[in-house]
Design a protein around this motif. Sequence first.
Motif, PDB file in Angstrom:
ATOM      1  N   PRO A 245      25.926  27.873   5.384  1.00 30.73           N
ATOM      2  CA  PRO A 245      26.102  27.045   6.587  1.00 30.73           C
ATOM      3  C   PRO A 245      24.905  26.172   6.946  1.00 30.73           C
ATOM      4  O   PRO A 245      25.058  25.220   7.706  1.00 30.73           O
ATOM      5  CB  PRO A 245      26.349  28.091   7.692  1.00 30.73           C
ATOM      6  N   ASP A 246      23.713  26.480   6.399  1.00 30.53           N
ATOM      7  CA  ASP A 246      22.528  25.747   6.826  1.00 30.53           C
ATOM      8  C   ASP A 246      22.255  24.476   6.019  1.00 30.53           C
ATOM      9  O   ASP A 246      21.287  23.757   6.285  1.00 30.53           O
ATOM     10  CB  ASP A 246      21.292  26.652   6.773  1.00 30.53           C
ATOM     11  N   ILE A 247      23.087  24.169   5.006  1.00 30.55           N
ATOM     12  CA  ILE A 247      22.858  22.963   4.198  1.00 30.55           C
ATOM     13  C   ILE A 247      23.086  21.721   5.054  1.00 30.55           C
ATOM     14  O   ILE A 247      24.059  21.628   5.809  1.00 30.55           O
ATOM     15  CB  ILE A 247      23.792  22.925   2.970  1.00 30.55           C
TER      16      ILE A 247
ATOM     17  N   MET B  64      37.432  23.451  -5.148  1.00 25.94           N
ATOM     18  CA  MET B  64      36.279  23.155  -4.302  1.00 25.94           C
ATOM     19  C   MET B  64      35.362  24.362  -4.138  1.00 25.94           C
ATOM     20  O   MET B  64      34.148  24.208  -3.986  1.00 25.94           O
ATOM     21  CB  MET B  64      36.743  22.645  -2.937  1.00 25.94           C
ATOM     22  N   GLU B  65      35.915  25.568  -4.190  1.00 27.01           N
ATOM     23  CA  GLU B  65      35.073  26.771  -4.165  1.00 27.01           C
ATOM     24  C   GLU B  65      34.257  26.865  -5.453  1.00 27.01           C
ATOM     25  O   GLU B  65      33.070  27.222  -5.427  1.00 27.01           O
ATOM     26  CB  GLU B  65      35.938  28.024  -3.985  1.00 27.01           C
TER      27      GLU B  65
ATOM     28  N   LEU C  12      31.059  24.260   0.794  1.00 29.92           N
ATOM     29  CA  LEU C  12      29.636  24.590   0.754  1.00 29.92           C
ATOM     30  C   LEU C  12      29.157  25.175   2.078  1.00 29.92           C
ATOM     31  O   LEU C  12      28.343  26.107   2.106  1.00 29.92           O
ATOM     32  CB  LEU C  12      28.824  23.341   0.414  1.00 29.92           C
ATOM     33  N   LYS C  13      29.658  24.661   3.184  1.00 31.53           N
ATOM     34  CA  LYS C  13      29.235  25.164   4.488  1.00 31.53           C
ATOM     35  C   LYS C  13      29.723  26.590   4.733  1.00 31.53           C
ATOM     36  O   LYS C  13      29.087  27.356   5.456  1.00 31.53           O
ATOM     37  CB  LYS C  13      29.722  24.224   5.594  1.00 31.53           C
TER      38      LYS C  13
ATOM     39  N   VAL D 270      28.818  25.841  -8.084  1.00 30.11           N
ATOM     40  CA  VAL D 270      27.981  25.088  -9.030  1.00 30.11           C
ATOM     41  C   VAL D 270      26.841  24.403  -8.289  1.00 30.11           C
ATOM     42  O   VAL D 270      25.672  24.462  -8.704  1.00 30.11           O
ATOM     43  CB  VAL D 270      28.825  24.051  -9.806  1.00 30.11           C
ATOM     44  N   VAL D 271      27.145  23.755  -7.171  1.00 29.05           N
ATOM     45  CA  VAL D 271      26.122  23.049  -6.403  1.00 29.05           C
ATOM     46  C   VAL D 271      25.077  24.030  -5.875  1.00 29.05           C
ATOM     47  O   VAL D 271      23.869  23.772  -5.941  1.00 29.05           O
ATOM     48  CB  VAL D 271      26.761  22.261  -5.239  1.00 29.05           C
ATOM     49  N   ARG D 272      25.519  25.176  -5.377  1.00 31.42           N
ATOM     50  CA  ARG D 272      24.571  26.171  -4.859  1.00 31.42           C
ATOM     51  C   ARG D 272      23.644  26.669  -5.955  1.00 31.42           C
ATOM     52  O   ARG D 272      22.468  26.937  -5.707  1.00 31.42           O
ATOM     53  CB  ARG D 272      25.326  27.333  -4.229  1.00 31.42           C
TER      54      ARG D 272
END
Length: 381
Positions: free
Chosen positions: A30-32, A362-363, A25-26, A368-370
């Motif tokens: 990167p700002d999460i 993981m990608e 995710l980062k 999905v999370v984004r």
Amino acid sequence: MPSRVLISAGEASGDLYAGALVDALKKQAPDIEFFGCAGPNMRRAGVRQVVDSASLSVVGLVEVVTHLPRIHREYRKLVDAARAERPDAAILTDSPDFHLRLAKQLKRLGIPVVYLVAPQVWAWRKGRLPLMRRLIDKLLCIFPFEEAFFAKHGIDAQYIGHPLTRLLRPPTARIEMRRELGVRPDETLIALLPGSRKGEIARHLPFLKDAAQRIAGVRHPAPRFVLALPPGINIKERFSGSSIQIMEGRTWGVLACADLALAASGTVTIEAALLGTPMVTFYRVNRLSWLMGKLLVRVPFYSMVNLIAGRRIVPELIQGEMTGERLAGEALRLLDDPEAIETMRRDLRTVAANLSGKDDPMEVAASVVRKFLKEEFVHVS
């Protein structure tokens, strides 16, 4: 304002996967900001720890009872943190007894829930399905048969592939690891893998030690034995004077250079399968937990390797069948039968192929999370 995500994992494998997901995710965003129930991998990835995941690592229907007060305190800490910080989404990893309860509170707060590593309700406790349908916005499955099962029950599920297919990389080459262990190329090396939790390690160790002594007593030259433990488990005094070598935090390396593994049923059997290491699997719980579990569990096999294969490709010694004598007998049978070992290796390669996809799990999970974070931003705006 940067997105804020609550992320939680309750045991070593969940911490590994969740840490890898934070890394993915980062890279994409990167700002999460991340906070939650974290272990060493998640902390290393930059998760701000509210609760230590080690405090939740308990297995067994009866064994967990004595730990309930502590677990409830940690649960309250996470709920309070979620209420105070109002994350844009939550990622809950495995550990359904803890996380489904947490998900109920998160939904009341209007926080979308992405669940990584599906609860194994296809094996037991199917009564959880209606609860999962209400609480989970997206379920990320790591076993190939799960997506269709959950879709049939009205749960938005997606198979992403098994994280270990990309994460599992032995840090040391086989020959170098053997040299470090002082094992010659022609010596037989047996890995002893009692599990990752203190309770299961304590239950399994006496039987593994007995099995090693029995094997060494009848096979000449005697094999070498390496006991692979997670970091921080202090049991050296129990093995003073023993021929069993102890390695902490080097499970993948030990597995990769072993000729055979005696492995507690769980994530380590998937690791062995991906590394192509033949194995004998086992597990023991408290007797009352076993009797209660037998009434609830409905699967043809206990080992995930056999479940994925759809047939028995590795021996399973569960509960009363797990004795030093039986472990030694199965190990010796395989060591004395090169054809059986090669057949198992071939079957394990098939299992590994079934767990692998074209994309990094993981990608996929990060994308999905984004998506949920973007939807939440649009909703709030």
